[in-house]
Design a protein around this motif. Sequence first.
Motif, PDB file in Angstrom:
ATOM      1  N   GLY A  26      -5.593  19.919  23.618  1.00  0.00           N
ATOM      2  CA  GLY A  26      -5.799  20.586  22.334  1.00  0.00           C
ATOM      3  C   GLY A  26      -4.847  21.752  22.140  1.00  0.00           C
ATOM      4  N   VAL A  27      -4.686  22.553  23.161  1.00  0.00           N
ATOM      5  CA  VAL A  27      -3.766  23.691  23.076  1.00  0.00           C
ATOM      6  C   VAL A  27      -2.327  23.207  22.958  1.00  0.00           C
ATOM      7  N   ALA A  28      -1.968  22.174  23.712  1.00  0.00           N
ATOM      8  CA  ALA A  28      -0.604  21.643  23.647  1.00  0.00           C
ATOM      9  C   ALA A  28      -0.311  21.059  22.269  1.00  0.00           C
ATOM     10  N   VAL A  29      -1.240  20.309  21.719  1.00  0.00           N
ATOM     11  CA  VAL A  29      -1.047  19.732  20.387  1.00  0.00           C
ATOM     12  C   VAL A  29      -0.975  20.835  19.335  1.00  0.00           C
ATOM     13  N   PHE A  30      -1.790  21.874  19.479  1.00  0.00           N
ATOM     14  CA  PHE A  30      -1.754  22.989  18.531  1.00  0.00           C
ATOM     15  C   PHE A  30      -0.369  23.624  18.496  1.00  0.00           C
ATOM     16  N   HIS A  31       0.170  23.946  19.667  1.00  0.00           N
ATOM     17  CA  HIS A  31       1.477  24.612  19.690  1.00  0.00           C
ATOM     18  C   HIS A  31       2.588  23.700  19.195  1.00  0.00           C
ATOM     19  N   MET A  32       2.528  22.424  19.535  1.00  0.00           N
ATOM     20  CA  MET A  32       3.553  21.509  19.037  1.00  0.00           C
ATOM     21  C   MET A  32       3.431  21.307  17.530  1.00  0.00           C
ATOM     22  N   ALA A  33       2.199  21.255  17.028  1.00  0.00           N
ATOM     23  CA  ALA A  33       1.999  21.095  15.579  1.00  0.00           C
ATOM     24  C   ALA A  33       2.501  22.323  14.824  1.00  0.00           C
ATOM     25  N   MET A  34       2.212  23.507  15.342  1.00  0.00           N
ATOM     26  CA  MET A  34       2.684  24.722  14.681  1.00  0.00           C
ATOM     27  C   MET A  34       4.211  24.799  14.717  1.00  0.00           C
ATOM     28  N   LEU A  35       4.791  24.383  15.818  1.00  0.00           N
ATOM     29  CA  LEU A  35       6.252  24.395  15.924  1.00  0.00           C
ATOM     30  C   LEU A  35       6.877  23.365  14.992  1.00  0.00           C
ATOM     31  N   MET A  36       6.299  22.197  14.890  1.00  0.00           N
ATOM     32  CA  MET A  36       6.859  21.146  14.047  1.00  0.00           C
ATOM     33  C   MET A  36       6.621  21.418  12.559  1.00  0.00           C
ATOM     34  N   TRP A  37       5.497  22.057  12.231  1.00  0.00           N
ATOM     35  CA  TRP A  37       5.164  22.285  10.823  1.00  0.00           C
ATOM     36  C   TRP A  37       6.114  23.313  10.203  1.00  0.00           C
ATOM     37  N   GLU A  38       6.189  24.488  10.790  1.00  0.00           N
ATOM     38  CA  GLU A  38       7.082  25.545  10.312  1.00  0.00           C
ATOM     39  C   GLU A  38       7.704  26.263  11.507  1.00  0.00           C
ATOM     40  N   PRO A  39       8.836  25.808  11.972  1.00  0.00           N
ATOM     41  CA  PRO A  39       9.429  26.399  13.170  1.00  0.00           C
ATOM     42  C   PRO A  39       9.800  27.870  13.019  1.00  0.00           C
ATOM     43  N   THR A  40      10.253  28.272  11.842  1.00  0.00           N
ATOM     44  CA  THR A  40      10.647  29.673  11.679  1.00  0.00           C
ATOM     45  C   THR A  40       9.443  30.599  11.699  1.00  0.00           C
ATOM     46  N   TYR A  42       6.557  29.941  13.196  1.00  0.00           N
ATOM     47  CA  TYR A  42       6.062  29.925  14.573  1.00  0.00           C
ATOM     48  C   TYR A  42       6.901  30.844  15.455  1.00  0.00           C
ATOM     49  N   ALA A  43       8.216  30.773  15.294  1.00  0.00           N
ATOM     50  CA  ALA A  43       9.096  31.624  16.093  1.00  0.00           C
ATOM     51  C   ALA A  43       8.855  33.100  15.794  1.00  0.00           C
ATOM     52  N   GLU A  44       8.611  33.435  14.529  1.00  0.00           N
ATOM     53  CA  GLU A  44       8.310  34.824  14.176  1.00  0.00           C
ATOM     54  C   GLU A  44       6.991  35.280  14.791  1.00  0.00           C
ATOM     55  N   ARG A  45       5.994  34.394  14.786  1.00  0.00           N
ATOM     56  CA  ARG A  45       4.683  34.760  15.329  1.00  0.00           C
ATOM     57  C   ARG A  45       4.726  35.032  16.831  1.00  0.00           C
ATOM     58  N   ILE A  46       5.584  34.313  17.554  1.00  0.00           N
ATOM     59  CA  ILE A  46       5.648  34.521  19.009  1.00  0.00           C
ATOM     60  C   ILE A  46       6.747  35.497  19.394  1.00  0.00           C
ATOM     61  N   GLY A  47       7.449  36.038  18.423  1.00  0.00           N
ATOM     62  CA  GLY A  47       8.481  37.015  18.725  1.00  0.00           C
ATOM     63  C   GLY A  47       9.853  36.427  18.938  1.00  0.00           C
ATOM     64  N   GLY A  48      10.064  35.217  18.515  1.00  0.00           N
ATOM     65  CA  GLY A  48      11.362  34.572  18.632  1.00  0.00           C
ATOM     66  C   GLY A  48      11.504  33.767  19.917  1.00  0.00           C
ATOM     67  N   PHE A  49      12.380  32.797  19.854  1.00  0.00           N
ATOM     68  CA  PHE A  49      12.665  31.971  21.022  1.00  0.00           C
ATOM     69  C   PHE A  49      13.860  32.534  21.764  1.00  0.00           C
ATOM     70  N   SER A  50      13.755  32.562  23.049  1.00  0.00           N
ATOM     71  CA  SER A  50      14.883  32.966  23.890  1.00  0.00           C
ATOM     72  C   SER A  50      15.311  31.762  24.717  1.00  0.00           C
ATOM     73  N   GLY A  51      16.276  31.998  25.569  1.00  0.00           N
ATOM     74  CA  GLY A  51      16.741  30.925  26.444  1.00  0.00           C
ATOM     75  C   GLY A  51      15.707  30.505  27.468  1.00  0.00           C
ATOM     76  N   LEU A  52      14.669  31.305  27.645  1.00  0.00           N
ATOM     77  CA  LEU A  52      13.612  30.986  28.595  1.00  0.00           C
ATOM     78  C   LEU A  52      12.361  30.442  27.909  1.00  0.00           C
TER      79      LEU A  52
END
Length: 100
Positions: A26-40, A42-52
Amino acid sequence: MSNLADKIDSVQSPINNIVIRLLLVGVAVFHMAMLMWEPTIYAERIGGFSGLLAPALIYSVCTAFIFVVGFIPQKWGWKLLFSPYFSMLILAYFSYLYFL
């Protein structure tokens, strides 16, 4: 099976139940759904994506699905690499970043 593989199995056996599996998927599907729905967003909510962070999200979701479907690696190295404990920690961290 080697002795080390048996020890890894005994460490992972407490979380090998349906409740943990459903929660993890459930948690994995939630994060993938949020990333696929609106990636920008989602990235803002988590503080941006880094190389890690980006590879960590991919690794944790893939590992979660490997664990949930019931695939059990035979070699101890693969058991350690695809440990659901690592996946749960990383997904918990992403949930913390997303909701707080």
